[in-house]
Design a protein around this motif. Structure first.
Motif, PDB file in Angstrom:
ATOM      1  N   ALA A  15       0.823  -1.202   0.000  1.00  0.00           N
ATOM      2  CA  ALA A  15       0.000   0.000   0.000  1.00  0.00           C
ATOM      3  C   ALA A  15       0.858   1.253   0.000  1.00  0.00           C
ATOM      4  O   ALA A  15       0.561   2.224  -0.707  1.00  0.00           O
ATOM      5  CB  ALA A  15      -0.944  -0.010   1.207  1.00  0.00           C
ATOM      6  N   GLN A  19      -0.223   3.672  -3.945  1.00  0.00           N
ATOM      7  CA  GLN A  19      -1.523   4.029  -3.418  1.00  0.00           C
ATOM      8  C   GLN A  19      -2.566   4.233  -4.513  1.00  0.00           C
ATOM      9  O   GLN A  19      -3.711   4.524  -4.215  1.00  0.00           O
ATOM     10  CB  GLN A  19      -1.409   5.262  -2.541  1.00  0.00           C
ATOM     11  N   LEU A  79      -8.247  -2.024  -4.621  1.00  0.00           N
ATOM     12  CA  LEU A  79      -8.897  -1.044  -3.749  1.00  0.00           C
ATOM     13  C   LEU A  79      -9.220  -1.675  -2.398  1.00  0.00           C
ATOM     14  O   LEU A  79      -9.068  -1.042  -1.347  1.00  0.00           O
ATOM     15  CB  LEU A  79     -10.169  -0.510  -4.392  1.00  0.00           C
ATOM     16  N   HIS A  80      -9.650  -2.921  -2.417  1.00  0.00           N
ATOM     17  CA  HIS A  80      -9.928  -3.633  -1.170  1.00  0.00           C
ATOM     18  C   HIS A  80      -8.656  -3.737  -0.325  1.00  0.00           C
ATOM     19  O   HIS A  80      -8.691  -3.551   0.900  1.00  0.00           O
ATOM     20  CB  HIS A  80     -10.499  -5.019  -1.473  1.00  0.00           C
ATOM     21  N   LEU A  82      -6.068  -1.665  -0.401  1.00  0.00           N
ATOM     22  CA  LEU A  82      -5.782  -0.333   0.134  1.00  0.00           C
ATOM     23  C   LEU A  82      -6.694  -0.026   1.313  1.00  0.00           C
ATOM     24  O   LEU A  82      -6.264   0.552   2.308  1.00  0.00           O
ATOM     25  CB  LEU A  82      -5.960   0.735  -0.955  1.00  0.00           C
ATOM     26  N   ASP A  83      -7.955  -0.439   1.221  1.00  0.00           N
ATOM     27  CA  ASP A  83      -8.892  -0.223   2.317  1.00  0.00           C
ATOM     28  C   ASP A  83      -8.469  -1.037   3.536  1.00  0.00           C
ATOM     29  O   ASP A  83      -8.457  -0.518   4.665  1.00  0.00           O
ATOM     30  CB  ASP A  83     -10.298  -0.615   1.870  1.00  0.00           C
ATOM     31  N   MET A  84      -8.087  -2.283   3.344  1.00  0.00           N
ATOM     32  CA  MET A  84      -7.636  -3.133   4.451  1.00  0.00           C
ATOM     33  C   MET A  84      -6.406  -2.532   5.132  1.00  0.00           C
ATOM     34  O   MET A  84      -6.242  -2.650   6.347  1.00  0.00           O
ATOM     35  CB  MET A  84      -7.291  -4.533   3.947  1.00  0.00           C
ATOM     36  N   GLY A  86      -5.810   0.596   5.382  1.00  0.00           N
ATOM     37  CA  GLY A  86      -6.149   1.870   5.994  1.00  0.00           C
ATOM     38  C   GLY A  86      -5.838   3.084   5.141  1.00  0.00           C
ATOM     39  O   GLY A  86      -5.770   4.203   5.660  1.00  0.00           O
ATOM     40  N   TYR A  87      -5.668   2.897   3.832  1.00  0.00           N
ATOM     41  CA  TYR A  87      -5.312   4.002   2.961  1.00  0.00           C
ATOM     42  C   TYR A  87      -6.501   4.678   2.282  1.00  0.00           C
ATOM     43  O   TYR A  87      -6.347   5.660   1.600  1.00  0.00           O
ATOM     44  CB  TYR A  87      -4.301   3.559   1.898  1.00  0.00           C
ATOM     45  N   LEU A  88      -7.698   4.154   2.456  1.00  0.00           N
ATOM     46  CA  LEU A  88      -8.890   4.771   1.878  1.00  0.00           C
ATOM     47  C   LEU A  88      -9.726   5.379   2.989  1.00  0.00           C
ATOM     48  O   LEU A  88      -9.944   4.758   4.020  1.00  0.00           O
ATOM     49  CB  LEU A  88      -9.734   3.747   1.103  1.00  0.00           C
ATOM     50  N   GLY A  89     -10.196   6.598   2.769  1.00  0.00           N
ATOM     51  CA  GLY A  89     -11.073   7.230   3.749  1.00  0.00           C
ATOM     52  C   GLY A  89     -12.444   6.580   3.739  1.00  0.00           C
ATOM     53  O   GLY A  89     -12.878   6.015   2.752  1.00  0.00           O
ATOM     54  N   ARG A  90     -13.085   6.627   4.851  1.00  0.00           N
ATOM     55  CA  ARG A  90     -14.434   6.023   4.941  1.00  0.00           C
ATOM     56  C   ARG A  90     -15.478   7.089   4.982  1.00  0.00           C
ATOM     57  O   ARG A  90     -15.350   8.131   5.372  1.00  0.00           O
ATOM     58  CB  ARG A  90     -14.514   5.142   6.171  1.00  0.00           C
TER      59      ARG A  90
END
Length: 90
Positions: A15, A19, A79-80, A82-84, A86-90
């Motif tokens: 990640a 990014q 993308l999943h 990156l989300d795992m 912690g690089y994607l905002g929620r």
């Protein structure tokens, strides 16, 4: 499904390296070297990468489902992934 500590560290390095997910496949051994992710054998690294593939965090080159037994290990973070990591905002 939770990841092992080593697979989580590998995911963080992937990640950090890229990014912006997409069709760019990177040499996982090179990323490990750059981000100080140590492994004892290439088989161990392949197992961690397979773990990430199994949960959809990475895509392997040529969209293979299983990590090749021999290097180079080429993968692209999703993308999943990156989300795992912690690089994607929620």
């Amino acid at each position: 499904m939770s990841l092992t500590v080593h697979a989580t560290k590998l995911l963080s390095a992937l990640a950090e390296d890229d990014q912006l997910p997409g069709g760019v496949f990177r040499d996982v051994e090179g990323i490990c070297e750059e981000f100080n992710v140590s492994f004892e054998t290439r088989a161990q690294l392949a197992n961690w990468l397979q773990e990430l593939c199994d949960v959809g965090a990475v895509i392997l080159e040529d969209h293979e489902l299983n990590v090749s037994a021999t290097p180079p290990f080429m993968a692209s973070i999703t993308l999943h992934g990156l989300d795992m990591a912690g690089y994607l905002g929620r």
